[in-house]
Motif scaffolding. Structure first.
Motif, mmCIF file in Angstrom:
data_model
loop_
_atom_site.group_PDB
_atom_site.id
_atom_site.type_symbol
_atom_site.label_atom_id
_atom_site.label_comp_id
_atom_site.label_asym_id
_atom_site.label_seq_id
_atom_site.Cartn_x
_atom_site.Cartn_y
_atom_site.Cartn_z
ATOM 1 N N ARG A 1 -90.240 -6.475 39.883
ATOM 2 C CA ARG A 1 -89.909 -7.239 38.680
ATOM 3 C C ARG A 1 -91.020 -8.203 38.266
ATOM 4 O O ARG A 1 -90.814 -9.056 37.400
ATOM 5 N N CYS B 1 -87.261 -6.964 30.222
ATOM 6 C CA CYS B 1 -88.229 -5.978 30.731
ATOM 7 C C CYS B 1 -89.279 -6.592 31.645
ATOM 8 O O CYS B 1 -90.210 -5.917 32.051
ATOM 9 N N ALA C 1 -84.125 -0.637 34.207
ATOM 10 C CA ALA C 1 -83.888 -1.612 33.146
ATOM 11 C C ALA C 1 -82.522 -1.359 32.508
ATOM 12 O O ALA C 1 -82.411 -0.751 31.442
ATOM 13 N N MET D 1 -88.800 0.293 34.019
ATOM 14 C CA MET D 1 -89.998 -0.503 33.788
ATOM 15 C C MET D 1 -91.093 0.046 34.702
ATOM 16 O O MET D 1 -90.823 0.371 35.863
#
Length: 281
Positions: free
Chosen positions: A99, A183, A226, A256
């Motif tokens: 992330r 995102c 996502a 992502m």
């Protein structure tokens, strides 16, 4: 090569009449006449061929081709070159949901390679109806984020049950303040969708995306599912139109993709799977 109007062509000069293609065909569209040694398409069932390629994969001499592949031959491989279970286990266990990404773009060649690899994911009845929208630049990703935030605000205004379930109010607030929780500032997105009708369209899309995620990890990239974008595309016409997703299709997975900002160096434990073993009557 033997001329055939069927989906299957067998080169008589290469064929050694071993019958492996007929034995392994899941639909029985190839016949091996043991009395004569002749191998060829079944006169009535050949049109059922769904181009899985088992016949090409198992033929030891490369005698079989499928007309759907326009004369392309199967690629030979050596089992010693394949990763063993230990290597596969290490790849799967070390995969993480990433992330945090660097600003480095994902090269177009790499994105194309990842998409190409999904063609080898399992597909119900070999229908292979999964399609992709690849969002290939950070600027395009941020347009997706803006559309998704608009969809979230609509849900907040409607007081939709998803607002509490997915914490949409806080996500929208963060996005408006410049923090991308949708995102995660990923430089690229891979969006898998499929028609509503079919054998297993949803499962096919999810499996294809899982294959892409593992391939991305093997390539040194990071990936994360996502879910916010998945919901937004299916519920927000402007975003669907921007991404070119047809109305008759459903988005089942969004990844992502990017270069990880941080690298993980250890594999944490997991709770053991809940398994029932059926050994007999």
């Amino acid at each position: 090569m033997q001329v055939s109007k069927t989906p299957i062509a067998i080169d008589a000069e290469k064929c050694v009449a071993c019958g492996l293609c007929a034995a392994d065909c899941p639909l029985g569209v190839i016949v091996h006449k043991k009395t004569t040694g002749e191998v060829g398409p079944h006169p009535r069932r050949a049109e059922r061929c769904f181009h899985c390629g088992h016949c090409m994969a198992i033929c030891p001499t490369g005698a079989v081709t499928l007309t759907a592949f326009e004369g392309r031959e199967a690629t030979r491989f050596r089992r010693k070159d394949l990763p063993g279970l230990d290597a596969a286990e290490a790849l799967m266990q070390s995969r993480r949901s990433v992330r945090a990404f660097t600003e480095q773009a994902v090269e177009r060649d790499m994105l194309e390679r990842l998409v190409d690899l999904t063609a080898y994911a399992p597909s119900g009845h070999n229908e292979r109806r999964v399609k992709w929208s690849m969002v290939a630049t950070p600027e395009a990703v941020q347009r997706v984020v803006a559309h998704a935030a608009d969809w979230m605000q609509e849900k907040v205004d409607e007081k939709h049950p998803l607002v509490q379930q997915l914490h949409l109010r806080g996500v929208v607030r963060a996005c408006r303040a410049g923090s991308d929780l949708i995102c995660r500032n990923a430089p690229a997105l891979a969006i898998a969708y499929a028609p509503r009708e079919g054998a297993t369209p949803g499962e096919d899309a999810v499996v294809a995306a899982a294959h892409m995620e593992l391939a991305a990890h093997a390539a040194g990239l990071g990936a994360c599912w996502a879910g916010y974008v998945t919901h937004a595309i299916n519920g927000h016409a402007p975003l669907r139109q921007y991404l070119g997703v047809p109305e008759e299709c459903v988005v089942h997975a969004v990844l992502m993709l990017g270069h990880p900002e941080r690298r993980f160096g250890a594999i944490p434990p997991r709770m053991a799977p809940d398994v029932q073993w059926i050994d007999g009557e």
